[in-house]
Every structure is written in C-alpha cells, then in structure tokens.
Design an enzyme around this catalytic site. Structure first.
Site, PDB file in Angstrom:
ATOM      1  N   ARG A 156      -9.936  -2.415  -3.592  1.00  0.00           N
ATOM      2  CA  ARG A 156      -9.314  -1.100  -3.372  1.00  0.00           C
ATOM      3  C   ARG A 156      -9.083  -0.390  -4.695  1.00  0.00           C
ATOM      4  O   ARG A 156      -9.022  -1.024  -5.754  1.00  0.00           O
ATOM      5  CB  ARG A 156      -7.996  -1.237  -2.625  1.00  0.00           C
ATOM      6  CG  ARG A 156      -6.910  -2.025  -3.347  1.00  0.00           C
ATOM      7  CD  ARG A 156      -6.009  -1.146  -4.209  1.00  0.00           C
ATOM      8  NE  ARG A 156      -4.757  -1.797  -4.524  1.00  0.00           N
ATOM      9  CZ  ARG A 156      -4.131  -1.690  -5.682  1.00  0.00           C
ATOM     10  NH1 ARG A 156      -4.669  -0.991  -6.670  1.00  0.00           N
ATOM     11  NH2 ARG A 156      -2.978  -2.293  -5.888  1.00  0.00           N
TER      12      ARG A 156
ATOM     13  N   THR B 160       1.417  -0.589 -12.692  1.00  0.00           N
ATOM     14  CA  THR B 160       0.503  -1.732 -12.567  1.00  0.00           C
ATOM     15  C   THR B 160      -0.880  -1.299 -12.092  1.00  0.00           C
ATOM     16  O   THR B 160      -1.826  -2.066 -12.152  1.00  0.00           O
ATOM     17  CB  THR B 160       1.025  -2.780 -11.558  1.00  0.00           C
ATOM     18  OG1 THR B 160       1.089  -2.164 -10.266  1.00  0.00           O
ATOM     19  CG2 THR B 160       2.382  -3.300 -11.939  1.00  0.00           C
TER      20      THR B 160
ATOM     21  N   GLU C 157       1.824   4.270  -0.930  1.00  0.00           N
ATOM     22  CA  GLU C 157       2.362   4.213  -2.304  1.00  0.00           C
ATOM     23  C   GLU C 157       1.727   5.298  -3.174  1.00  0.00           C
ATOM     24  O   GLU C 157       2.399   5.954  -3.965  1.00  0.00           O
ATOM     25  CB  GLU C 157       2.107   2.824  -2.876  1.00  0.00           C
ATOM     26  CG  GLU C 157       2.562   2.693  -4.302  1.00  0.00           C
ATOM     27  CD  GLU C 157       2.484   1.262  -4.814  1.00  0.00           C
ATOM     28  OE1 GLU C 157       2.684   0.317  -4.037  1.00  0.00           O
ATOM     29  OE2 GLU C 157       2.224   1.096  -6.025  1.00  0.00           O
TER      30      GLU C 157
ATOM     31  N   CYS D 213       2.649   3.524  -9.515  1.00  0.00           N
ATOM     32  CA  CYS D 213       3.128   2.303 -10.153  1.00  0.00           C
ATOM     33  C   CYS D 213       2.297   2.038 -11.414  1.00  0.00           C
ATOM     34  O   CYS D 213       1.069   2.118 -11.371  1.00  0.00           O
ATOM     35  CB  CYS D 213       2.992   1.129  -9.182  1.00  0.00           C
ATOM     36  SG  CYS D 213       3.569  -0.446  -9.841  1.00  0.00           S
TER      37      CYS D 213
ATOM     38  N   ARG E  70      -1.013 -14.199  -4.683  1.00  0.00           N
ATOM     39  CA  ARG E  70       0.000 -13.650  -3.766  1.00  0.00           C
ATOM     40  C   ARG E  70      -0.073 -14.384  -2.433  1.00  0.00           C
ATOM     41  O   ARG E  70      -1.014 -15.134  -2.192  1.00  0.00           O
ATOM     42  CB  ARG E  70      -0.261 -12.168  -3.492  1.00  0.00           C
ATOM     43  CG  ARG E  70      -0.146 -11.265  -4.698  1.00  0.00           C
ATOM     44  CD  ARG E  70      -0.415  -9.824  -4.317  1.00  0.00           C
ATOM     45  NE  ARG E  70      -0.234  -8.916  -5.448  1.00  0.00           N
ATOM     46  CZ  ARG E  70      -0.399  -7.603  -5.367  1.00  0.00           C
ATOM     47  NH1 ARG E  70      -0.739  -7.035  -4.238  1.00  0.00           N
ATOM     48  NH2 ARG E  70      -0.218  -6.828  -6.419  1.00  0.00           N
TER      49      ARG E  70
ATOM     50  N   ARG F 117      -7.983  -3.130  -7.523  1.00  0.00           N
ATOM     51  CA  ARG F 117      -7.517  -4.477  -7.206  1.00  0.00           C
ATOM     52  C   ARG F 117      -8.548  -5.096  -6.284  1.00  0.00           C
ATOM     53  O   ARG F 117      -8.769  -4.613  -5.171  1.00  0.00           O
ATOM     54  CB  ARG F 117      -6.141  -4.448  -6.540  1.00  0.00           C
ATOM     55  CG  ARG F 117      -5.640  -5.821  -6.161  1.00  0.00           C
ATOM     56  CD  ARG F 117      -4.194  -5.808  -5.678  1.00  0.00           C
ATOM     57  NE  ARG F 117      -3.763  -7.167  -5.454  1.00  0.00           N
ATOM     58  CZ  ARG F 117      -3.902  -7.831  -4.297  1.00  0.00           C
ATOM     59  NH1 ARG F 117      -4.424  -7.247  -3.244  1.00  0.00           N
ATOM     60  NH2 ARG F 117      -3.509  -9.083  -4.181  1.00  0.00           N
TER      61      ARG F 117
ATOM     62  N   GLU G  80       1.625  -8.539  -1.072  1.00  0.00           N
ATOM     63  CA  GLU G  80       2.669  -8.709  -2.049  1.00  0.00           C
ATOM     64  C   GLU G  80       3.985  -9.192  -1.447  1.00  0.00           C
ATOM     65  O   GLU G  80       4.333  -8.804  -0.349  1.00  0.00           O
ATOM     66  CB  GLU G  80       2.897  -7.318  -2.619  1.00  0.00           C
ATOM     67  CG  GLU G  80       3.443  -7.350  -3.965  1.00  0.00           C
ATOM     68  CD  GLU G  80       3.298  -5.971  -4.577  1.00  0.00           C
ATOM     69  OE1 GLU G  80       3.121  -4.989  -3.854  1.00  0.00           O
ATOM     70  OE2 GLU G  80       3.382  -5.921  -5.803  1.00  0.00           O
TER      71      GLU G  80
ATOM     72  N   ARG H 153      -5.429   5.612  -1.128  1.00  0.00           N
ATOM     73  CA  ARG H 153      -5.919   4.270  -1.434  1.00  0.00           C
ATOM     74  C   ARG H 153      -7.256   4.144  -0.715  1.00  0.00           C
ATOM     75  O   ARG H 153      -7.321   4.408   0.506  1.00  0.00           O
ATOM     76  CB  ARG H 153      -4.961   3.194  -0.906  1.00  0.00           C
ATOM     77  CG  ARG H 153      -3.709   3.003  -1.732  1.00  0.00           C
ATOM     78  CD  ARG H 153      -4.008   2.221  -3.007  1.00  0.00           C
ATOM     79  NE  ARG H 153      -2.822   2.106  -3.856  1.00  0.00           N
ATOM     80  CZ  ARG H 153      -1.990   1.064  -3.845  1.00  0.00           C
ATOM     81  NH1 ARG H 153      -2.194   0.069  -3.004  1.00  0.00           N
ATOM     82  NH2 ARG H 153      -0.980   1.014  -4.676  1.00  0.00           N
TER      83      ARG H 153
HETATM   84  N1  ARG Z   1       7.853  -2.852  -7.757  1.00  0.00           N
HETATM   85  C1  ARG Z   1       7.354  -4.084  -7.239  1.00  0.00           C
HETATM   86  C2  ARG Z   1       7.715  -5.206  -8.182  1.00  0.00           C
HETATM   87  O1  ARG Z   1       8.031  -4.922  -9.302  1.00  0.00           O
HETATM   88  C3  ARG Z   1       5.846  -4.002  -7.036  1.00  0.00           C
HETATM   89  C4  ARG Z   1       5.026  -3.925  -8.292  1.00  0.00           C
HETATM   90  C5  ARG Z   1       3.525  -3.916  -8.147  1.00  0.00           C
HETATM   91  N2  ARG Z   1       3.034  -3.635  -6.835  1.00  0.00           N
HETATM   92  C6  ARG Z   1       2.774  -2.445  -6.314  1.00  0.00           C
HETATM   93  N3  ARG Z   1       2.453  -2.396  -5.045  1.00  0.00           N
HETATM   94  N4  ARG Z   1       2.807  -1.381  -7.012  1.00  0.00           N
HETATM   95  O2  ARG Z   1       7.686  -6.356  -7.797  1.00  0.00           O
END
Ligand code: ARG
Length: 388
Positions: free
Chosen positions: A155, A302, A254, A300, A338, A309, A343, A258
C-alpha cells in the site's frame, strides 16, 4: 482486573479531554490558555511515565518549551495537535502526527529526530530521492510452493494538494475530498474497474465482513481518535474495491488516500506492479502533495517518503519459537513484525504480519527490494531452523 478497568477509564477520559481541546484552534498565531494548560499537563504526565514512544524520547523539556508557543501559518495548528495521541496513549510506538503539511516545518525540531530514528537514519539534511517505481516483475515469487506466505499486500498513502490533514479538515472538506477521490477511482478501467462504497449508510454486516477479510479499516482506532482523526466519522470515509478484489482504495481514513493491492500467496512483484499501475492512473486525475525533502506527505511521520508499506502474512513456526531472536533477525533486515489484524493486534494461528519498516531515504523500487530480500532471508532462516 480493577486496575485494568481504572486504566481504561483514565485513558478514555484523557482521550476525551484531548479531543475537546484539539477541536479548538489557536487564535491568530496565539496558543489559547486552555490549549497551553492541556499541553503542560499532558507533557508532565508523559515525561513521568514509562512510555517507550519516540515522542517521549525526543520531546525534551528544551524542545517542548521552544515549540509550545508556535502555530502553523495557514491552519493555526499547535504542538498539542501533533502530540496529543502520544500524550493520551503512552503505549504508542511513535505518538506523533502532523495536523497539516506545514507542521513538519514549524515543529521540525521534534519531527526531524523522530523521523531520523524511525526511518533508520534519514537525517534532517537528507532528501527523499525522486519517485522511481521500477518493475516489480524483476522479483521472483517469494514462496512459489505456498509453504509460508498466506498473502501479500502493498500500500501507499497520498494527500490531495490543497487540503490539510485530518485534525484540520472541516466536514465540508471531507465531503469535497470524498467526491474528488470517488470521481477518480470510479473512472478507473481494465483490471482496476470497481465500485466505491461510502461508509455512511453501509450495512453493518457488510462492513464487518469487509473488515474481517482485511479489506476495510477498523473503526475507532484510539491512536487516530486522540490525534483528532475521527471527527465527523463516518462522513467522507469509504472504500473502493475492484471486481477481482485485489485492488482497493481507502478514502479519508488516516490519510486522504490509501492505495492498496493484495492477493493470496507470495508474488510481491506482481502485487507491487498492480499498486503502481493504480497510483499512476489516479495521479493523472488528482494532484498529490509531495515535499522536496520529505517525499509524499502523510498524516503520520512513519509514512513519509515513498509511503510504501509492503507486508506479508507469514507462518514461520520454528523462528517464532524464539521471539527475541526473531525480532533481532527482523531488525537486521529492517523489517517490522505486527499481529495478524494489523497494527496493535495479536497474531492469530501463528500468522504474523511482517513488513518493511522504513519508507524514506530509498526509492520505491529499493523499498520493495529491501522487503523482498528480507523476507527471503527469513524464509531461509526458517528452513535452517527446521532442519537443525
Ligand atoms: N501512533 C501510533 C503509534 O505510535 C501509530 C504509528 C504508526 N502507524 C500508523 N498507522 N500511522 O503507535
């Protein structure tokens, strides 16, 4: 049990407070008194906690003091918007989100070290290389006999230019974004042809089945909720699914978008190529937000850079006998482990979700290669462990 209940209650209360305040923006570059108090209180609790989050590690007193009075120029976002999820959820791994694209610059003193550590050494002087998808067909099937890999998924995330991220979107923005995204996905052709299903009004049974089959996102993620990402839910949220059910697009979860490709088995290259085709087709109709240094912008940190990902649902029973060793091996290959339902979930029936950890500092092609070589290495190690 009682302690657990108490903890949950406290978390819920904290989540609620943060959301109350997060809905308030600073006024004209000034951080409101109430926002400031909330931030100070939450910061103190986090600093005293045993949280292992990157937020706690990098939000030093000095940085907190420097950033707490700042706001972003276009949306008046504050530091509280960025840190409220990590403040409410001490079990976060990261704990930080960008309320709008400018936050990555205004609050760079906090974002940069978190980005550097998460993406394994993407320094503040580094720049995401230009997009280079390459050909997934270069990679052989990781598990042609179907012994280990149940399914493969790739994704990426995209933000539509001109809009902030979740905490700053108005209800009208959500609807406008949905209509743009829906227009783009429903005009896809060939293997990508499919149907857009809004979450609003979706039959509960259908929704649950879609979640169970790993197509649809779950509702009520507390990490997202306390980051201000669940406002006006389910308005503007939805899912697009092609007829073969191997290509899908999430709308306004999010990230704005996506783009996901998935199928049974271990043909990572094929799954990747299908995602790339979809991204390229959508990119002809929508303008994506990409930053010179950070690459594709996401809510995010990340997910910045390539935002890719790639993951497999995989069974490695011998390696998994020793979780610490397994974790070390995964780290060596820069892979993340995971649970089966994504997650913060548990592994069911010995099936783990393993993916590339970093998304930045490499091209899209290199990210897939890193994932491919890592999974190949794990499978080889599993075979060795079995015969030992
Ligand atoms: N905020 C969450 C954490 O710190 C998710 C971090 C990464 N995952 C995400 N779906 N953005 O554990």
């Amino acid at each position: 049990m009682l302690l657990h209940l108490k903890l949950r209650l406290e978390l819920q209360l904290l989540g609620r407070c943060a959301q109350l305040v997060i809905n308030r923006h600073a006024s004209k570059g000034n951080v409101d008194k109430e926002v400031m108090e909330q931030m100070e209180k939450g910061y103190k609790k986090l600093a005293e906690s045993k949280s292992k989050s990157l937020l706690k590690k990098h939000l030093t007193k000095e940085i907190f003091e420097k950033l707490k009075t700042k706001t972003t120029p276009s949306f008046n976002s504050t530091l509280l918007h960025c840190i409220s999820s990590g403040m409410c959820n001490h079990d976060s791994g990261v704990g930080l989100y960008a309320p709008d694209p400018e936050a990555y610059k205004v609050f760079a003193d906090l974002f940069d070290p978190v980005i550097e550590e998460y993406h394994k050494c993407f320094k503040k002087t580094d720049k995401q290389p230009a997009t280079a998808f390459g050909k997934g067909a270069d990679f052989e099937n990781l598990d042609p006999d179907g012994h280990f890999i149940v399914s493969t998924r790739v994704r990426c995330g995209r933000a539509v230019k001109g809009y902030p991220f979740n905490p700053c979107l108005t209800e009208a923005d959500y609807m406008e974004l949905e209509s743009k995204i829906c227009g783009a996905v429903t005009s896809l052709t060939g293997e990508y042809k499919g149907k857009y299903m809004p979450l609003t009004g979706m039959d509960k049974c259908i929704q649950e089945q879609l979640i169970e089959d790993h197509y649809l996102f779950k509702e009520g993620d507390r990490f997202l909720a306390s980051a201000g990402a669940s406002r006006y839910w389910p308005t503007g949220r939805g899912i697009f699914l092609n007829s073969a059910k191997n290509f899908l697009v999430w709308c306004n979860e999010e990230d704005h978008i996506r783009i996901i490709s998935m199928e049974k088995g271990g043909d990572l290259g094929k799954v990747y190529d299908r995602m790339v085709g979809g991204v390229e087709a959508l990119g002809k109709q929508l303008q994506f937000n990409r930053d010179e240094r950070l690459g594709f912008l996401t809510f995010c940190p990340t997910n910045l850079g390539t935002s890719i990902r790639a993951s497999v649902h995989i069974k490695l029973p011998n390696l998994m006998c020793d979780p610490d060793e397994m974790k070390k091996l995964a780290d060596k290959y820069r892979l993340q482990i995971r649970g089966t339902s994504g997650e913060h979930s548990e592994a069911k029936g010995g099936v783990h979700d393993i993916s590339n950890q970093r998304r930045m500092g490499l091209t899209e092609y290199e990210i897939i290669k890193e994932m491919h070589d890592g999974i190949k290495g794990l499978i080889e190690a599993e075979c060795k462990a079995k015969s030992a």
